[in-house]
Design a protein around this motif. Structure first.
Motif, mmCIF file in Angstrom:
data_model
loop_
_atom_site.group_PDB
_atom_site.id
_atom_site.type_symbol
_atom_site.label_atom_id
_atom_site.label_comp_id
_atom_site.label_asym_id
_atom_site.label_seq_id
_atom_site.Cartn_x
_atom_site.Cartn_y
_atom_site.Cartn_z
ATOM 1 N N PHE A 17 0.832 -1.200 0.000
ATOM 2 C CA PHE A 17 0.000 0.000 0.000
ATOM 3 C C PHE A 17 0.871 1.257 0.000
ATOM 4 N N LEU A 18 1.909 1.269 0.827
ATOM 5 C CA LEU A 18 2.814 2.418 0.884
ATOM 6 C C LEU A 18 3.532 2.631 -0.450
ATOM 7 N N LYS A 19 4.051 1.547 -0.997
ATOM 8 C CA LYS A 19 4.820 1.646 -2.238
ATOM 9 C C LYS A 19 3.934 1.985 -3.432
ATOM 10 N N ASN A 20 2.780 1.351 -3.535
ATOM 11 C CA ASN A 20 1.909 1.570 -4.692
ATOM 12 C C ASN A 20 1.306 2.970 -4.713
ATOM 13 N N ASN A 21 1.141 3.569 -3.517
ATOM 14 C CA ASN A 21 0.544 4.903 -3.432
ATOM 15 C C ASN A 21 1.557 5.994 -3.103
ATOM 16 N N ASN A 22 2.850 5.598 -3.055
ATOM 17 C CA ASN A 22 3.929 6.552 -2.780
ATOM 18 C C ASN A 22 3.650 7.347 -1.497
ATOM 19 N N LEU A 23 3.390 6.620 -0.431
ATOM 20 C CA LEU A 23 3.065 7.230 0.856
ATOM 21 C C LEU A 23 4.173 6.949 1.871
ATOM 22 N N PRO A 24 4.386 7.872 2.831
ATOM 23 C CA PRO A 24 5.403 7.640 3.863
ATOM 24 C C PRO A 24 4.845 7.080 5.166
ATOM 25 N N PHE A 25 3.519 6.998 5.265
ATOM 26 C CA PHE A 25 2.911 6.554 6.529
ATOM 27 C C PHE A 25 1.513 6.021 6.258
ATOM 28 N N THR A 26 1.163 4.975 6.967
ATOM 29 C CA THR A 26 -0.216 4.496 6.939
ATOM 30 C C THR A 26 -0.497 3.692 8.200
ATOM 31 N N PHE A 27 -1.769 3.328 8.362
ATOM 32 C CA PHE A 27 -2.195 2.453 9.448
ATOM 33 C C PHE A 27 -3.412 1.690 8.940
ATOM 34 N N SER A 28 -4.012 0.882 9.796
ATOM 35 C CA SER A 28 -5.162 0.095 9.358
ATOM 36 C C SER A 28 -6.203 0.032 10.463
ATOM 37 N N PHE A 29 -7.331 -0.567 10.150
ATOM 38 C CA PHE A 29 -8.320 -0.881 11.167
ATOM 39 C C PHE A 29 -7.810 -2.077 11.978
ATOM 40 N N TYR A 30 -8.456 -2.354 13.108
ATOM 41 C CA TYR A 30 -8.066 -3.518 13.911
ATOM 42 C C TYR A 30 -9.267 -4.038 14.692
ATOM 43 N N ASP A 31 -9.198 -5.317 15.062
ATOM 44 C CA ASP A 31 -10.236 -5.956 15.860
ATOM 45 C C ASP A 31 -9.781 -6.061 17.312
ATOM 46 N N CYS A 32 -10.752 -6.232 18.208
ATOM 47 C CA CYS A 32 -10.452 -6.322 19.640
ATOM 48 C C CYS A 32 -10.663 -7.740 20.156
ATOM 49 N N ILE A 33 -9.766 -8.145 21.045
ATOM 50 C CA ILE A 33 -9.894 -9.420 21.747
ATOM 51 C C ILE A 33 -9.786 -9.146 23.244
ATOM 52 N N ASN A 34 -10.273 -10.088 24.056
ATOM 53 C CA ASN A 34 -10.145 -9.896 25.498
ATOM 54 C C ASN A 34 -8.820 -10.470 25.994
ATOM 55 N N GLU A 35 -8.627 -10.456 27.284
ATOM 56 C CA GLU A 35 -7.345 -10.890 27.855
ATOM 57 C C GLU A 35 -7.052 -12.350 27.558
ATOM 58 N N GLN A 36 -8.098 -13.147 27.361
ATOM 59 C CA GLN A 36 -7.928 -14.572 27.063
ATOM 60 C C GLN A 36 -7.799 -14.852 25.567
ATOM 61 N N GLY A 37 -7.873 -13.810 24.755
ATOM 62 C CA GLY A 37 -7.707 -13.965 23.312
ATOM 63 C C GLY A 37 -8.997 -14.200 22.554
ATOM 64 N N ALA A 75 -5.028 -6.499 12.417
ATOM 65 C CA ALA A 75 -4.420 -6.844 13.707
ATOM 66 C C ALA A 75 -5.495 -7.048 14.766
ATOM 67 N N PHE A 76 -5.040 -7.623 15.890
ATOM 68 C CA PHE A 76 -5.911 -7.824 17.049
ATOM 69 C C PHE A 76 -5.339 -7.056 18.239
ATOM 70 N N TYR A 77 -6.151 -6.179 18.800
ATOM 71 C CA TYR A 77 -5.764 -5.418 19.988
ATOM 72 C C TYR A 77 -6.348 -6.088 21.225
ATOM 73 N N ARG A 78 -5.479 -6.406 22.178
ATOM 74 C CA ARG A 78 -5.922 -7.116 23.382
ATOM 75 C C ARG A 78 -6.302 -6.104 24.467
ATOM 76 N N ILE A 79 -7.545 -6.169 24.903
ATOM 77 C CA ILE A 79 -8.021 -5.295 25.973
ATOM 78 C C ILE A 79 -7.813 -5.998 27.311
ATOM 79 N N ARG A 80 -6.961 -5.412 28.139
ATOM 80 C CA ARG A 80 -6.641 -6.004 29.428
ATOM 81 C C ARG A 80 -7.263 -5.192 30.551
ATOM 82 N N GLU A 81 -7.549 -5.849 31.654
ATOM 83 C CA GLU A 81 -8.275 -5.211 32.742
ATOM 84 C C GLU A 81 -7.511 -4.047 33.354
ATOM 85 N N ASN A 82 -6.178 -4.138 33.366
ATOM 86 C CA ASN A 82 -5.382 -3.092 34.009
ATOM 87 C C ASN A 82 -4.749 -2.122 33.017
ATOM 88 N N SER A 83 -5.234 -2.109 31.773
ATOM 89 C CA SER A 83 -4.640 -1.248 30.763
ATOM 90 C C SER A 83 -5.137 0.184 30.906
#
Length: 260
Positions: A108-128, A199-207
């Motif tokens: 995506f970076l190379k094809n669009n000649n971009l220096p920065f990008t990010f994406s959406f992500y899904d959430c998981i709990n502490e147990q995955g 990606a998967f972002y892990r939501i932890r109780e003490n975060s």
């Protein structure tokens, strides 16, 4: 065809429950030219022994140990000094990447000649377990929008060192990721996310994200200390931040189960 090296920065602290799975998600990438720089922030559990054992079998994984606990910001900055890649990417020690994450982003970076990008992500709990929640973002994210809400998941951001150099953030202990993206967006004005979850972002109780009060405190520090605003203007900015959190950001949080 050039296959640029990607440097992955991973701070760790007492991550024995998650670090193996996190590393495996990197090893499972379809894009193979990467190095993973893990800086352990003085763990007291088995994190170091686990990483050491894995690193002996995969020389792309490099472990460095802090002499005292200094926080993730210092650990990330330490890792930055060790990086050799053209691209800098981030993955905390409890989060996960989907297998095509790097391949999709680099193309995506190379094809669009971009220096920065990010994406959406899904959430998981502490147990995955998947929480059927996807965090999205505006399709053309501006500096102004980012100023009032950190739409960029740290586990999805990637930037080109040839364009920005290595960006060090060290003014406050927490929310360095938001300050990094603000520094980048201040220069390039806007960014296009990859409109899919990588990606998967892990939501932890003490975060931090799990504690709304701590989140408000650290976000206020960004306005007060990173931007250098006075007390009154920082409070006004926090009003805009809260407005965005309550009325605007929820539009970008999707129930994936309902959409199937």
């Amino acid at each position: 065809m050039e296959i640029p090296l990607v440097s992955i920065i991973t701070p760790s602290f007492n991550s024995e429950k998650f670090i193996t799975e996190t590393i495996q998600s990197v090893q499972n990438q379809t894009y193979k030219n990467w190095e993973m720089i893990i800086v352990d922030d003085y763990s007291s559990d088995a994190t170091i022994s686990i990483v050491t054992k894995i690193a002996l079998q995969d020389n792309r994984i490099k472990l460095f140990q802090s002499e005292k606990n200094s926080g993730t910001g210092i650990a990330r900055n330490t890792a930055l000094t060790k990086c050799k890649g053209r691209y800098i990417s981030f993955l905390d020690a409890d989060d996960l990447w989907k297998p095509k994450k790097l391949e999709i982003q680099i193309n995506f970076l190379k094809n669009n000649n971009l220096p920065f990008t990010f994406s959406f992500y899904d959430c998981i709990n502490e147990q995955g377990k998947e929480l059927n929640k996807r965090v999205e973002a505006p399709r053309n994210l501006s500096y102004r929008q980012l100023f009032f809400c950190n739409y960029v998941g740290n586990l999805t951001g990637i930037y080109d060192v040839n364009y920005f150099g290595k960006i060090t953030i060290s003014s406050i202990r927490k929310r360095q990721d938001w300050m990094l993206w603000l520094t980048i967006l201040k220069k390039i004005k806007s960014v296009q996310p990859i409109p899919e979850s990588l990606a998967f972002y892990r939501i932890r109780e003490n975060s931090i994200s799990a504690s709304k009060l701590n989140l408000l405190k650290h976000n206020f520090a960004v306005y007060r200390r990173f931007h250098g605003f006075n007390l009154v203007f920082s409070l006004l900015c926090m009003t805009g931040f809260l407005f965005t959190q309550l009325l605007i950001k929820p539009r970008y949080i999707k129930n994936t189960k309902a959409s199937i």
